[in-house]
Scaffold this active site. Structure first.
Site, mmCIF file in Angstrom:
data_model
loop_
_atom_site.group_PDB
_atom_site.id
_atom_site.type_symbol
_atom_site.label_atom_id
_atom_site.label_comp_id
_atom_site.label_asym_id
_atom_site.label_seq_id
_atom_site.Cartn_x
_atom_site.Cartn_y
_atom_site.Cartn_z
ATOM 1 N N TRP A 103 15.695 17.467 39.363
ATOM 2 C CA TRP A 103 14.520 18.200 39.809
ATOM 3 C C TRP A 103 14.698 18.741 41.221
ATOM 4 O O TRP A 103 14.188 19.807 41.551
ATOM 5 C CB TRP A 103 13.259 17.345 39.698
ATOM 6 C CG TRP A 103 12.875 17.098 38.278
ATOM 7 C CD1 TRP A 103 12.851 15.888 37.644
ATOM 8 C CD2 TRP A 103 12.499 18.071 37.289
ATOM 9 N NE1 TRP A 103 12.472 16.056 36.325
ATOM 10 C CE2 TRP A 103 12.243 17.370 36.095
ATOM 11 C CE3 TRP A 103 12.348 19.460 37.300
ATOM 12 C CZ2 TRP A 103 11.849 18.025 34.911
ATOM 13 C CZ3 TRP A 103 11.948 20.098 36.135
ATOM 14 C CH2 TRP A 103 11.711 19.386 34.961
ATOM 15 N N ASP A 173 7.717 16.589 46.239
ATOM 16 C CA ASP A 173 7.389 16.705 44.820
ATOM 17 C C ASP A 173 7.087 15.284 44.322
ATOM 18 O O ASP A 173 7.979 14.459 44.193
ATOM 19 C CB ASP A 173 8.589 17.305 44.074
ATOM 20 C CG ASP A 173 8.438 17.250 42.549
ATOM 21 O OD1 ASP A 173 7.398 16.777 42.060
ATOM 22 O OD2 ASP A 173 9.383 17.695 41.854
ATOM 23 N N LYS A 197 2.598 14.214 34.092
ATOM 24 C CA LYS A 197 3.367 12.973 34.095
ATOM 25 C C LYS A 197 2.435 11.769 34.233
ATOM 26 O O LYS A 197 2.422 10.888 33.406
ATOM 27 C CB LYS A 197 4.388 12.972 35.243
ATOM 28 C CG LYS A 197 5.288 14.194 35.286
ATOM 29 C CD LYS A 197 6.246 14.260 34.097
ATOM 30 C CE LYS A 197 6.825 15.633 33.859
ATOM 31 N NZ LYS A 197 7.792 16.099 34.829
#
Ligand SMILES: *Cc1c(COP(=O)(O)O)cnc(C)c1O
Length: 361
Positions: A103, A173, A197
């Site tokens: 990511w 993030d 998530k």
């Protein structure tokens, strides 16, 4: 189990709290006497405005968000944030990124479209199985910000100590750890999280941004929708927001407050993760992929050492009512995502199953 639900170990979209789903179900045809569903409701209506206001107020309470930060809800999931961050914050055209996995690599590739990216630390040398030391990074004087992916969903690592950014803005993030433990918002200039998530349905991100970073000097080519200030000035209603996701997330914020807030949530998450990590540490067949100090409370990758065996275990767990334990396609093996909404009974059932599997081999 009530409703015949499975223990869903998916990395996202992921489990939501059952009491929240029940409440949503009870309101789906007629939201509190309005005669319509939230899905059918104008975002400019009084009923939706109060859903929005409560969601923002509850998140503010949950995270102790200081008054000089703005909370906004933006569409485009997590990935849109990879572009929004550099588009809005790269004033000098230079930013520092910590590379801890898939990511952060995506964030780096996107930021490179808009300016110079300096990778100030990386754990690529050991397949992203640890978090690099970020206590003395070589940060250029004119760097605009330092970016981290605070919990790497795919590799299962988490920052337990934030980088020393030497006075620069920290951007994080938090997608796969959002609301999993207390967070000192003042340590950051900007926090963002894709909500599917740990909170609600896919397609939206929550952004918490310090007000002084909302400026008018974003590049002229920046798409209107990707300008944080536009969203902040219009309280996330520049255009039609993702009303359904905001409504569902708001319910989850309230639910977490009712559990006693993030201190309590963290205790539950620690207890849950301990059950699984203790097993992995004692097992001869299954091995965790991450060094102990940097293990995530949310995403737990593990392997047997054989691809065939890994696949056999995934199939066997699925047959036993435990779904989505296959590791990410880029790394293989197994991965148990045990977000806030996974009950400890689910983790215990998984461990009991794996113990049994190992014993009967
Ligand atoms: C899932 C995820 C993303 C991307 O989210 P999308 O909504 O699929 O774009 C970004 N960062 C992290 C850490 C994630 O786990």
């Amino acid at each position: 189990m009530k409703y015949d639900r499975v223990f869903n170990f998916s990395a996202g979209p992921a489990m939501m709290p059952e009491p929240v789903l029940e409440e949503i179900a009870s309101e789906v045809l007629n939201y509190r006497g309005t005669g319509m569903s939230v899905m059918e409701m104008s975002h400019r209506s009084k009923a939706f405005q109060s859903i929005y206001d409560e969601a923002v107020a509850d998140l503010k309470k949950l995270m102790n968000v200081p008054d000089n930060y703005k909370i906004i809800f933006v569409q485009g999931g997590g990935t849109t944030q990879f572009a929004m961050v550099p588009l809005n914050l790269m004033k000098n055209g230079k930013a520092c990124y910590v590379e801890t996995g898939a990511w952060s690599k995506k964030a780096i590739a996107e930021a490179k479209k808009y300016g110079e990216v300096k990778i100030v630390a990386s754990s690529a040398d050991k397949n992203f199985s640890y978090v690099p030391d970020c206590s003395d990074l070589d940060i250029p004087e004119d760097a605009d910000y330092v970016y981290i992916c605070e919990n790497e969903t795919i590799h299962g690592t988490t920052f337990n100590k934030l980088p020393n950014t030497k006075g620069k803005i920290l951007v994080s993030d938090q997608s796969s750890m959002f609301l999993s433990r207390p967070c000192n918002v003042e340590d950051y200039g900007l926090i963002w999280a894709g909500v599917q998530k740990n909170v609600g349905p896919a397609g939206m991100a929550v952004v918490i941004i310090r007000e002084d970073l909302l400026t008018d000097d974003v590049p002229a080519f920046c798409p209107t929708y990707l300008n944080y200030k536009i969203h902040a000035d219009k309280d996330s209603m520049y255009n039609t927001p993702n009303t359904w996701a905001i409504y569902c997330c708001g319910k989850v914020f309230k639910y977490l407050l009712s559990l006693g807030g993030l201190e309590e949530v963290e205790k539950m998450n620690q207890a849950k993760a301990k059950v699984l990590y203790d097993f992995l540490d004692s097992s001869k067949l299954f091995k965790g992929s991450v060094v102990k100090e940097d293990r995530s409370l949310m995403n737990v990758p593990f392997v047997t050492g054989s691809d065939e065996e890994d696949a056999a275990v995934v199939a066997a767990t699925k047959a036993a009512g435990m779904d989505n334990l296959k590791g990410h396609r880029s790394v293989g093996g197994l991965r148990a995502s045990i977000y806030n909404s996974m009950p400890i009974e689910g983790v215990q059932a998984l461990v009991d199953f794996l113990k049994d599997y190992e014993a009967n081999k």
